[in-house]
Design a protein around this motif. Structure first.
Motif, PDB file in Angstrom:
ATOM      1  N   LYS A  82     -46.553 -38.193 -45.752  1.00  0.00           N
ATOM      2  CA  LYS A  82     -46.679 -38.047 -47.196  1.00  0.00           C
ATOM      3  C   LYS A  82     -45.873 -39.151 -47.871  1.00  0.00           C
ATOM      4  N   SER A  83     -46.535 -39.920 -48.737  1.00  0.00           N
ATOM      5  CA  SER A  83     -45.823 -41.007 -49.389  1.00  0.00           C
ATOM      6  C   SER A  83     -45.337 -40.640 -50.782  1.00  0.00           C
ATOM      7  N   SER A  84     -46.064 -39.765 -51.478  1.00  0.00           N
ATOM      8  CA  SER A  84     -45.646 -39.446 -52.849  1.00  0.00           C
ATOM      9  C   SER A  84     -46.368 -38.222 -53.380  1.00  0.00           C
ATOM     10  N   LEU A  85     -45.758 -37.608 -54.400  1.00  0.00           N
ATOM     11  CA  LEU A  85     -46.415 -36.569 -55.193  1.00  0.00           C
ATOM     12  C   LEU A  85     -46.893 -37.213 -56.486  1.00  0.00           C
ATOM     13  N   GLY A  86     -48.127 -36.892 -56.896  1.00  0.00           N
ATOM     14  CA  GLY A  86     -48.628 -37.431 -58.150  1.00  0.00           C
ATOM     15  C   GLY A  86     -47.818 -36.941 -59.331  1.00  0.00           C
ATOM     16  N   THR A  87     -47.336 -35.712 -59.254  1.00  0.00           N
ATOM     17  CA  THR A  87     -46.483 -35.112 -60.281  1.00  0.00           C
ATOM     18  C   THR A  87     -45.311 -34.447 -59.567  1.00  0.00           C
ATOM     19  N   THR A  88     -44.096 -34.720 -60.012  1.00  0.00           N
ATOM     20  CA  THR A  88     -42.917 -34.237 -59.285  1.00  0.00           C
ATOM     21  C   THR A  88     -42.256 -33.021 -59.926  1.00  0.00           C
ATOM     22  N   SER A  89     -42.780 -32.549 -61.064  1.00  0.00           N
ATOM     23  CA  SER A  89     -42.201 -31.362 -61.692  1.00  0.00           C
ATOM     24  C   SER A  89     -43.269 -30.625 -62.469  1.00  0.00           C
ATOM     25  N   GLY A  90     -42.994 -29.344 -62.762  1.00  0.00           N
ATOM     26  CA  GLY A  90     -43.949 -28.534 -63.504  1.00  0.00           C
ATOM     27  C   GLY A  90     -43.392 -27.168 -63.810  1.00  0.00           C
ATOM     28  N   PRO A  91     -44.191 -26.345 -64.499  1.00  0.00           N
ATOM     29  CA  PRO A  91     -43.695 -25.046 -64.966  1.00  0.00           C
ATOM     30  C   PRO A  91     -43.340 -24.085 -63.843  1.00  0.00           C
ATOM     31  N   LEU A  92     -42.337 -23.258 -64.114  1.00  0.00           N
ATOM     32  CA  LEU A  92     -41.911 -22.245 -63.150  1.00  0.00           C
ATOM     33  C   LEU A  92     -43.042 -21.289 -62.820  1.00  0.00           C
ATOM     34  N   ALA A  93     -43.934 -21.057 -63.773  1.00  0.00           N
ATOM     35  CA  ALA A  93     -45.064 -20.147 -63.554  1.00  0.00           C
ATOM     36  C   ALA A  93     -46.116 -20.725 -62.624  1.00  0.00           C
ATOM     37  N   ALA A 134     -46.380 -20.185 -58.147  1.00  0.00           N
ATOM     38  CA  ALA A 134     -45.222 -19.862 -58.981  1.00  0.00           C
ATOM     39  C   ALA A 134     -43.941 -20.014 -58.174  1.00  0.00           C
ATOM     40  N   GLY A 135     -42.884 -20.481 -58.832  1.00  0.00           N
ATOM     41  CA  GLY A 135     -41.601 -20.641 -58.169  1.00  0.00           C
ATOM     42  C   GLY A 135     -40.713 -19.430 -58.369  1.00  0.00           C
ATOM     43  N   ALA A 136     -39.700 -19.323 -57.540  1.00  0.00           N
ATOM     44  CA  ALA A 136     -38.763 -18.204 -57.645  1.00  0.00           C
ATOM     45  C   ALA A 136     -37.710 -18.457 -58.716  1.00  0.00           C
ATOM     46  N   ALA A 137     -37.342 -19.728 -58.893  1.00  0.00           N
ATOM     47  CA  ALA A 137     -36.316 -20.087 -59.870  1.00  0.00           C
ATOM     48  C   ALA A 137     -36.461 -21.557 -60.221  1.00  0.00           C
ATOM     49  N   ALA A 138     -35.975 -21.925 -61.394  1.00  0.00           N
ATOM     50  CA  ALA A 138     -36.014 -23.322 -61.790  1.00  0.00           C
ATOM     51  C   ALA A 138     -35.154 -24.155 -60.848  1.00  0.00           C
ATOM     52  N   GLY A 139     -35.617 -25.379 -60.540  1.00  0.00           N
ATOM     53  CA  GLY A 139     -34.878 -26.263 -59.656  1.00  0.00           C
ATOM     54  C   GLY A 139     -35.776 -26.885 -58.605  1.00  0.00           C
ATOM     55  N   PRO A 140     -35.222 -27.787 -57.782  1.00  0.00           N
ATOM     56  CA  PRO A 140     -36.030 -28.481 -56.771  1.00  0.00           C
ATOM     57  C   PRO A 140     -36.302 -27.622 -55.545  1.00  0.00           C
ATOM     58  N   VAL A 141     -37.494 -27.820 -54.956  1.00  0.00           N
ATOM     59  CA  VAL A 141     -37.850 -27.173 -53.691  1.00  0.00           C
ATOM     60  C   VAL A 141     -38.480 -28.220 -52.775  1.00  0.00           C
ATOM     61  N   ALA A 142     -38.381 -27.980 -51.479  1.00  0.00           N
ATOM     62  CA  ALA A 142     -38.982 -28.876 -50.494  1.00  0.00           C
ATOM     63  C   ALA A 142     -40.489 -28.651 -50.445  1.00  0.00           C
ATOM     64  N   THR A 158     -39.838 -30.187 -58.476  1.00  0.00           N
ATOM     65  CA  THR A 158     -38.878 -29.459 -59.309  1.00  0.00           C
ATOM     66  C   THR A 158     -39.584 -28.492 -60.254  1.00  0.00           C
ATOM     67  N   TYR A 159     -39.239 -27.210 -60.121  1.00  0.00           N
ATOM     68  CA  TYR A 159     -39.744 -26.207 -61.060  1.00  0.00           C
ATOM     69  C   TYR A 159     -38.910 -26.255 -62.339  1.00  0.00           C
ATOM     70  N   VAL A 160     -39.593 -26.216 -63.467  1.00  0.00           N
ATOM     71  CA  VAL A 160     -38.933 -26.338 -64.763  1.00  0.00           C
ATOM     72  C   VAL A 160     -39.256 -25.115 -65.612  1.00  0.00           C
ATOM     73  N   ASP A 161     -38.236 -24.551 -66.277  1.00  0.00           N
ATOM     74  CA  ASP A 161     -38.454 -23.425 -67.173  1.00  0.00           C
ATOM     75  C   ASP A 161     -38.634 -23.927 -68.604  1.00  0.00           C
ATOM     76  N   ILE A 162     -39.285 -23.125 -69.436  1.00  0.00           N
ATOM     77  CA  ILE A 162     -39.557 -23.504 -70.824  1.00  0.00           C
ATOM     78  C   ILE A 162     -38.241 -23.678 -71.580  1.00  0.00           C
ATOM     79  N   PRO A 163     -38.135 -24.741 -72.410  1.00  0.00           N
ATOM     80  CA  PRO A 163     -36.896 -24.942 -73.156  1.00  0.00           C
ATOM     81  C   PRO A 163     -36.694 -23.858 -74.212  1.00  0.00           C
ATOM     82  N   ASP A 164     -35.444 -23.631 -74.548  1.00  0.00           N
ATOM     83  CA  ASP A 164     -35.114 -22.642 -75.574  1.00  0.00           C
ATOM     84  C   ASP A 164     -34.064 -23.249 -76.504  1.00  0.00           C
ATOM     85  N   ILE A 165     -34.446 -23.473 -77.770  1.00  0.00           N
ATOM     86  CA  ILE A 165     -33.531 -24.049 -78.747  1.00  0.00           C
ATOM     87  C   ILE A 165     -32.605 -22.965 -79.272  1.00  0.00           C
TER      88      ILE A 165
END
Length: 248
Positions: A82-93, A134-142, A158-165
């Motif tokens: 595997k050389s690369s991921l087209g997208t390296t992050s996305g929603p936790l859902a 879906a991920g278990a928690a925000a953060g990087p996974v293998a 990397t799983y990312v959670d929705i921002p909260d202002i």
């Protein structure tokens, strides 16, 4: 006399089933010049074996007291790269589709994101697409890909959670723009845009709870402030007020 599967890892260890007739008392199964690492005579019509290591295409034969069968083709497949991921992050859902690039991907059967597996769509030997679970928690996974040739690791998603202002300070400034604003909240470290009244503002990520932004020019009155990351957006309605300059 078919063999299933008819391909496996160059490192060996692939269980295969060979079906046919007169297979009772099978004494050996050979992959090219190498004997299988394990042979089980299931019935007069079925034998199971575990492939030894090898390369390329080899003939598989079964030997019984009555002789040796004609060879069946078995294809050795190298582990994927595997050389690369087209997208390296996305929603936790999860639910977003990403592309994985590399080589040896044509026999991919599963992709694991932190131990949660998904079934990919093979586009070619160098590309596959997969819907992220879906991920278990925000953060990087293998991320690992499994093919007939084995499993390859080494990429991270990397799983990312929705921002909260939480707060915005100050809450007003001149309509000409240029006001330095501090935005606090949660899940702000993956922010990819900040807008004031729909106009993009330059910003800097301080940490997961703090952003620094500079207001763009706007029209006098309250405007919405929106923070967006790969998981989604949070909107504070009318959170910043543009103040008109004096007129003489």
């Amino acid at each position: 006399m078919p063999i299933s599967p008819n391909q496996g890892s160059t490192g060996g260890g692939t269980p295969v089933t060979i079906t046919g007739t007169n297979l009772s008392d099978t004494s050996a199964v050979t992959f090219g010049s190498k004997p299988a690492t394990s042979v089980t005579n299931v019935s007069p019509t079925e034998v199971t074996a575990v492939s030894p290591s090898g390369t390329g295409t080899v003939g598989v034969t079964v030997t019984t007291p009555g002789g040796t069968s004609n060879p069946l083709s078995f294809f050795y497949v190298g582990a994927p790269f595997k050389s690369s991921l087209g997208t390296t992050s996305g929603p936790l859902a999860g639910g977003n589709t990403i592309t994985i690039n590399g080589t040896g991907l044509s026999t991919a059967t599963s992709v694991s994101f932190g131990g949660v597996t998904a079934t990919p769509t093979v586009n070619s030997d160098s590309s596959l697409s997969v819907a992220v679970p879906a991920g278990a928690a925000a953060g990087p996974v293998a991320v690992s890909v499994t093919t007939a040739g084995g499993t390859n690791n080494g990429l991270s998603y990397t799983y990312v959670d929705i921002p909260d202002i939480g707060t915005i300070s100050p809450t007003s400034g001149p309509a000409s723009g240029g006001t330095a604003v501090t935005i606090t909240g949660t899940n702000l470290d993956s922010t990819d845009s900040v807008t004031f009244g729909g106009t993009a503002a330059p910003f800097s990520v301080i940490n997961a709870t703090t952003l620094s932004a500079v207001t763009p020019p706007g029209t006098a009155g309250p405007v919405d402030v929106v923070v967006t990351n790969p998981a989604g957006s949070d909107t504070e309605v009318g959170a910043f007020t543009y103040v008109a300059g004096p007129g003489i």
